[in-house]
Design an enzyme around this catalytic site. Structure first.
Site, PDB file in Angstrom:
ATOM      1  N   LYS A 163       1.501  -4.265 -12.152  1.00 58.01           N
ATOM      2  CA  LYS A 163       2.774  -4.220 -12.846  1.00 58.01           C
ATOM      3  C   LYS A 163       2.525  -4.179 -14.353  1.00 58.01           C
ATOM      4  CE  LYS A 163       3.678  -7.593 -14.784  1.00 58.01           C
ATOM      5  NZ  LYS A 163       3.105  -8.694 -15.611  1.00 58.01           N
ATOM      6  N   HIS A 193       1.937 -10.374  -8.223  1.00 59.04           N
ATOM      7  CA  HIS A 193       1.185 -11.489  -7.643  1.00 59.04           C
ATOM      8  C   HIS A 193       2.053 -12.715  -7.355  1.00 59.04           C
ATOM      9  CE1 HIS A 193       0.884 -12.845 -11.858  1.00 59.04           C
ATOM     10  NE2 HIS A 193       0.614 -14.035 -11.398  1.00 59.04           N
ATOM     11  N   ASP A 250       7.559  -7.769 -18.883  1.00 59.47           N
ATOM     12  CA  ASP A 250       6.354  -8.444 -18.378  1.00 59.47           C
ATOM     13  C   ASP A 250       6.685  -9.387 -17.224  1.00 59.47           C
ATOM     14  OD1 ASP A 250       3.617  -9.236 -18.364  1.00 59.47           O
ATOM     15  OD2 ASP A 250       4.084 -10.992 -19.588  1.00 59.47           O
ATOM     16  N   HIS A 255       8.246 -10.076 -11.853  1.00 60.45           N
ATOM     17  CA  HIS A 255       8.110 -11.281 -11.030  1.00 60.45           C
ATOM     18  C   HIS A 255       9.440 -11.969 -10.703  1.00 60.45           C
ATOM     19  CE1 HIS A 255       3.936 -10.799 -11.886  1.00 60.45           C
ATOM     20  NE2 HIS A 255       3.947 -11.312 -13.086  1.00 60.45           N
ATOM     21  N   LYS A 341       6.977 -17.074 -23.688  1.00 54.59           N
ATOM     22  CA  LYS A 341       5.735 -17.664 -24.175  1.00 54.59           C
ATOM     23  C   LYS A 341       6.057 -18.762 -25.188  1.00 54.59           C
ATOM     24  CE  LYS A 341       3.234 -14.475 -22.100  1.00 54.59           C
ATOM     25  NZ  LYS A 341       2.535 -14.800 -20.856  1.00 54.59           N
TER      26      LYS A 341
HETATM   27  C1  BG6 Z   1       1.376 -11.952 -15.602  1.00 57.85           C
HETATM   28  C2  BG6 Z   1       1.937 -11.771 -16.982  1.00 57.85           C
HETATM   29  O1  BG6 Z   1       1.813 -10.928 -14.751  1.00 57.85           O
HETATM   30  O2  BG6 Z   1       1.799 -13.207 -15.101  1.00 57.85           O
HETATM   31  C3  BG6 Z   1       1.506 -12.898 -17.909  1.00 57.85           C
HETATM   32  O3  BG6 Z   1       1.497 -10.520 -17.525  1.00 57.85           O
HETATM   33  C4  BG6 Z   1       1.853 -14.242 -17.277  1.00 57.85           C
HETATM   34  O4  BG6 Z   1       2.108 -12.759 -19.189  1.00 57.85           O
HETATM   35  C5  BG6 Z   1       1.329 -14.316 -15.854  1.00 57.85           C
HETATM   36  O5  BG6 Z   1       1.274 -15.261 -18.057  1.00 57.85           O
HETATM   37  C6  BG6 Z   1       1.760 -15.599 -15.142  1.00 57.85           C
HETATM   38  O6  BG6 Z   1       1.072 -15.661 -13.940  1.00 57.85           O
HETATM   39  P1  BG6 Z   1       0.529 -16.983 -13.232  1.00 57.85           P
HETATM   40  O7  BG6 Z   1      -0.547 -16.521 -12.323  1.00 57.85           O
HETATM   41  O8  BG6 Z   1       0.080 -17.905 -14.329  1.00 57.85           O
HETATM   42  O9  BG6 Z   1       1.651 -17.505 -12.449  1.00 57.85           O
END
Ligand code: BG6
Length: 491
Positions: A163, A193, A250, A255, A341
């Protein structure tokens, strides 16, 4: 879907099938994602005995940053040492390291990669499957897919694509066309993910394996839903990617909307890829378009001073969105999505707020200011994950006074975590098994960009916020009024 895969998703414990023999090609093997997640994840799968009996992992990158096989093994060892749960030592590491090799590839020249694949396939013998994982910046997806097609490497292969899939509707459609010119949809695994996280998958179990919750999972009982993923991290040196992307692209359109799909979907006919993704697609169809008035965009103070960020950047590092699923189950229930962030905490939390009883028969209690927040189911989906019902209970004593109470399920208390896989690990395994259920489908992705079009064409201005705060105020709080963000939690 192959029958073994279907069985795996519904099978009792202990019957996990192993994928066919595989050559796994990591394109972008020297990048951040491979270092932090993919190489440690593949090693964990290998050490857990979940990779196929015979496999090879080929790292690939442009010739300008090519490594020798030996250098790639060392790169992988360091990556695993830094970010892996399983440390790179002993027989487990030696076995994995022996399976690693490197082959460079550039859009005009895939010869070294093709040679490395051929060598690996010969070593394995028989007809191993081929899986490409494109861990590269979005702008490179199209050219790399075309390269794989032109070099004849795509036949019968599967491809995992990272993504964000496109940056708007037009680019997502163009990318889908470019991908479909080389790979059929059954070969394509668009990865998100979050959908591989145990606690996100558990939303399906929570809702559809119990008679207790589903009857109240609708507008009759639920007043609002929040999907909140604040991060304390900054952009961690990823300005090149982030300043072009921002929090909405992002995190939100990827997500958080995927999690919304699981929360809002109707019960699927089965858990196989078609039925699950059909139901998710219906939710996305029912989402109302997102306009500037539904969104708060924030930028942390100091962001423009980060290396690689434009001094006048208008990119949001925090986005909060009010979305609506316009169907019979959810009409009128706001879904609040927030991520960013340098916010006040790193959390991944879904909150479902329930209606209060029609009459308040108790005297004003001391938790009154919290009352709205005490009628909630809170799903913490950061590993290892938990689910809590927060409610009011009678405090012991002669008076009828109420206090905050919690009923909680915690993964670590109920299950051994030895079998737990990280999101990426679970999904790479699913891709090897050919199970697309937890991957996004072209129609779903395009629809999410389609509803985002009014916002992307006409975004509200970015507002500054202090690092460590919860986004720009009062805008972030106003967006959820008359409700309140569940985070930060009291106490
Ligand atoms: C990623 C983003 O897909 O997911 C990041 O690009 C983010 O910016 C991350 O920090 C968060 O993932 P996780 O594995 O910490 O839940």
């Amino acid at each position: 879907m192959n029958p073994a895969t279907a069985a795996r998703r519904t099978a009792a414990h202990g019957s996990v099938p192993r994928p066919d023999d595989h050559v796994i090609v990591l394109i972008g093997a020297t990048g951040d994602l491979s270092r932090r997640k993919l190489l440690p994840g593949l090693f964990h799968l290998s050490a857990a005995g979940l990779l196929p009996g015979r496999y090879r992992v080929i790292g690939s990158a442009p010739a300008s940053s090519a490594l020798t096989d030996e250098q790639f093994r060392e790169h992988a060892r360091r990556a695993v040492a830094e970010s892996g749960i399983t440390k790179p030592t002993g027989d487990a590491w030696d076995t994995f390291a022996r399976a690693l090799s490197f082959g460079s590839a550039d859009p005009g020249n895939a010869v070294p990669l093709a040679a490395a694949i051929q060598r690996a396939e010969k070593q394995i013998g028989g007809s191993p499957r081929r899986l490409f994982h494109l861990a590269i910046p979005p702008a490179a997806f199209g050219p790399v897919v075309a390269m794989l097609g032109a070099a004849g490497l795509a036949d019968g292969a599967r491809v995992i694509i990272e993504k964000p899939f496109g940056t708007d509707l037009r680019s997502a459609r163009a990318l889908n066309q470019a991908v479909h010119a080389v790979f059929g949809e059954p070969q394509v695994f668009r990865i998100d993910h979050f959908l591989g996280k145990e606690s996100v998958d558990n939303i399906l179990a929570f809702r559809f394996a119990n008679g207790l919750f589903e009857p109240i999972w609708n507008r009759e009982h639920i007043r609002y839903v929040q999907i909140d993923v604040p991060e304390t991290l900054s952009i961690e040196g990823r300005a090149g990617f982030y300043d072009k992307t921002g929090a909405y692209r992002d995190m939100i359109v990827t997500h958080l909307f995927q999690v919304l799909g699981f929360l809002a979907m109707e019960p699927p006919t089965s858990l196989d890829a078609k039925h699950l993704r059909d139901e998710k697609a219906k939710v996305f169809e029912a989402l109302k378009p997102i306009h500037a008035r539904h969104v708060v965009r924030g930028q942390y103070e100091g962001y423009r001073l980060e290396r690689g960020v434009a001094p006048d950047s208008q990119t949001e590092t925090m986005a909060a969105v009010r979305a609506e699923v316009d169907n019979w189950r959810w009409a009128g229930v706001p879904f609040f999505l927030r991520s960013g962030k340098r916010l006040g905490a790193s959390r991944q939390v879904v909150t479902l707020g329930f209606h209060e009883p029609p009459l308040r028969m108790f005297r004003a209690h001391k938790e009154d200011t919290l009352a709205g927040r005490l009628n909630e189911i809170v799903i913490d989906f950061a590993d290892p994950g938990s689910i809590a019902a927060e409610f009011l209970a009678k405090e012991p004593g002669p008076e009828m006074s109420l206090g905050a109470a919690t009923m909680a399920f915690r993964y670590q208390d109920s299950f051994a975590s030895a079998n737990a896989l990280k999101g990426y690990e679970r999904l790479i395994l699913d891709a090897m098994l050919g199970d697309q259920a937890l991957f996004t489908r072209s129609d779903g992705v395009e629809r999410l960009w389609e509803i985002s079009t009014p916002l992307l064409e006409n975004p509200p201005p970015v507002e500054p916020y202090a690092p460590g705060a919860w986004g720009p105020q009062p805008s972030a709080d106003r967006l959820v009024a008359p409700f309140r963000w569940h985070l930060p939690e009291a106490g």
